[in-house]
Design a protein around this motif. Structure first.
Motif, PDB file in Angstrom:
ATOM      1  N   ASP A  76      -6.243  -3.580  -0.323  1.00  0.00           N
ATOM      2  CA  ASP A  76      -7.561  -4.153  -0.585  1.00  0.00           C
ATOM      3  C   ASP A  76      -7.731  -4.637  -2.024  1.00  0.00           C
ATOM      4  N   ARG A  77      -6.612  -4.745  -2.749  1.00  0.00           N
ATOM      5  CA  ARG A  77      -6.679  -5.330  -4.102  1.00  0.00           C
ATOM      6  C   ARG A  77      -5.317  -5.919  -4.423  1.00  0.00           C
ATOM      7  N   ASN A  85      -7.837   1.073   4.959  1.00  0.00           N
ATOM      8  CA  ASN A  85      -8.194  -0.204   4.334  1.00  0.00           C
ATOM      9  C   ASN A  85      -7.566  -0.331   2.950  1.00  0.00           C
ATOM     10  N   ARG A  86      -7.410   0.806   2.298  1.00  0.00           N
ATOM     11  CA  ARG A  86      -6.891   0.788   0.927  1.00  0.00           C
ATOM     12  C   ARG A  86      -5.375   0.648   0.880  1.00  0.00           C
TER      13      ARG A  86
END
Length: 537
Positions: free
Chosen positions: A314-315, A409-410
């Motif tokens: 997610d980044r 999600n991470r």
């Protein structure tokens, strides 16, 4: 007839005189001894602070007598519980700060800060416990509202995991940092080139939070003890404390003001302390054990500080970071390996775990019974599980049920296969030490028991349990909270089970956690906590 009665009385008195006098006898209990056979006993006797006999009601009462005979009325008894990874002293100090646990929005955080300052009127506002993942807007807060509310009073409030700090401009000015300040092993979060007030890991060290006074430190330790005893904890592993705190703990234990048994992990992020304690050698009393160093490998998953082998899902192009270089960890490990001390390293991300496992393996060649620990062991690459054959996993089950809502999600679906994998870790080492990491999570060890075995939150979510294949059995979990935790501290010969010769540390519960329906486990309460046979709660 009189002669028969006389003989009976004489016989009775003779038998009574033959019985050994002890301090306490417990009868009519359901006692899980957690010995090698995991036997259940009805009764036991205590003398001079230790278990002197364990067995049936008849066996104990035929041989022993005591003025303190306790009928347990078939209530459940377990060995004194051990939290293998927590922050005992920090939790105590937190009782004197603003508590932000459970806040559901940044505005609620601000409301609590306003109320705290109105009541306390302190010169530097501190607190901990916020978690943006619990908010509707799951983004780090920024400092603008803090600056407006507290333009001159410094504010520094830490995220629940202790790996991110939100500060206002007053605190930034006091620290003397700005957008251009360089950080190794952490991050100053910027937005549009300006400081947001969020500092990650090593960047938090710039903030000059006032040290507690000696009286505040003492009160913190006593507050932490009171809370811990109420949950049946009789030993705590305080993960990462300094020499000053250890010496204060020792002094309070010697005066018996602090009764809690403490396995103190010396903060290994200070080279001077490593040198000092290696020179001192192991420090061991009945209440204090100093023979390990706690080292930080990386940050936390919630603040994206955990060191990952590939980018966060997610980044993009963000990997977290090791706190130090691999070369520095190698230096620390070599020095500790040459001593009697244990190395216990915080490792969350798969990259941090891979690096630390590699270093551990390298320096521990041909060294036996070192019991070095990986603390958290949270995300493991598939090929690294087998390397836990001589590395002891120390995990905190409630991290799984706290993170399960957002973890995938991470880090992505594939990496989740090796995340919170308690059963896989147990299969490789054969033991697993369990703790809470309080105050990151709640102190309550029965939530640990529930998360490890049932893998759900207290709202019974998810329906089939979170990654249920990695659940532990109830027997494994109780061992992880008692005898295996004691083993991880080199203390299995003196505590962790209800056996002859060991400290009489035990807990009486209001229900049988080994048999009640899973959803009932979190409702477990402690009726009494005993340390050395003395009731402390």
């Amino acid at each position: 007839m009189k002669k028969i009665i006389f003989i009976f009385v004489i016989s009775f008195l003779f038998t009574a005189c033959q019985k050994e006098k002890v301090d306490t006898i417990i009868i009519n209990s359901t006692t899980y001894t957690v010995n090698d056979s995991f036997e259940i006993a009805e009764a036991f006797a205590i003398k001079d602070g230790k278990f002197i006999a364990v067995g049936s009601n008849a066996e104990i009462q035929d041989k022993y007598q005591s003025e303190n005979l306790i009928d347990d009325k078939n209530q459940t008894i377990v060995p004194g519980l051990i939290d293998a990874h927590c922050h005992f002293y920090r939790m105590g100090l937190d009782q004197q700060k603003v508590s932000l646990e459970g806040t559901k929005s940044y505005d609620e955080v601000l409301e609590k800060l306003i109320a705290f300052q109105k009541e306390k009127n302190v010169n530097f506002i501190t607190g901990r416990g916020w978690d943006q993942n619990d908010w509707e807007i799951k983004e780090f807060p920024t400092k603008e509202k803090l600056d407006a509310l507290f333009p001159t009073i410094p504010v520094a409030i830490s995220r629940v995991d202790g790996h991110a700090l939100l500060v206002n401009q007053a605190a930034i000015n006091l620290a003397g940092i700005n957008e251009n300040t360089k950080v190794s092993g952490g991050e100053i979060i910027l937005k549009d080139g300006k400081m947001t007030g969020i500092l990650i890991d090593a960047a938090m060290d710039f903030i000059k939070i006032p040290e507690p006074t000696k009286q505040e430190a003492i009160q913190g330790l006593l507050d932490a003890q009171k809370i811990s005893f109420s949950y049946g904890l009789t030993t705590v592993d305080d993960a990462g404390i300094d020499q000053k705190t250890i010496e204060l703990i020792d002094s309070l234990q010697q005066t018996n003001d602090l009764k809690m048994r403490i396995y103190a992990m010396v903060s290994g992020d200070n080279q001077a302390q490593i040198d000092t304690y290696i020179k001192k050698g192991i420090i061991k009393t009945d209440k204090l054990n100093v023979r390990s160093f706690k080292v930080y490998g990386d940050g936390a998953l919630g603040s994206r500080g955990a060191a990952m082998r590939t980018s966060y899902a997610d980044r993009e192009n963000h990997f977290g970071a090791l706190i130090y270089s691999p070369e520095r960890y190698q230096e620390i490990a070599k020095q500790i390996a040459a001593s009697e001390y244990q190395m216990n390293t915080h490792a969350i991300g798969d990259s941090a775990n891979t690096w630390l496992i590699k270093i551990y393996k390298d320096v521990l060649k041909n060294k036996k019974n070192k019991r070095w620990r990986i603390e958290h062991a949270q995300i493991i690459s598939p090929e690294d599980f087998k390397n836990f054959d001589n590395i002891l996993p120390s995990v905190q089950p409630t991290h799984a049920t706290s993170d399960m809502y957002w973890a995938e999600n991470r880090i992505g679906k594939e990496r989740m296969k090796g995340a919170y994998a308690f059963k896989d870790l147990l299969k490789n080492y054969g033991k697993i030490a369990l703790g809470t990491d309080f105050p990151v999570e709640e102190v309550n060890p029965f939530l640990t028991f529930y998360a490890a075995t049932i893998r759900k939150d207290i709202a019974n979510y998810p329906e089939n349990g979170f990654q249920r294949e990695n659940a532990l059995t109830r027997e494994e979990t109780l061992k992880g909270m008692t005898i295996w935790a004691a083993f991880s501290n080199f203390e299995e010969l003196e505590k962790g089970s209800i056996e002859v010769g060991k400290f009489a540390d035990f807990v009486i519960l209001n229900q049988n956690i080994m048999k009640v329906e899973g959803k009932e486990i979190p409702k477990t309460k402690v009726i009494s906590t005993f340390l050395n046979g003395e009731k402390v709660f």
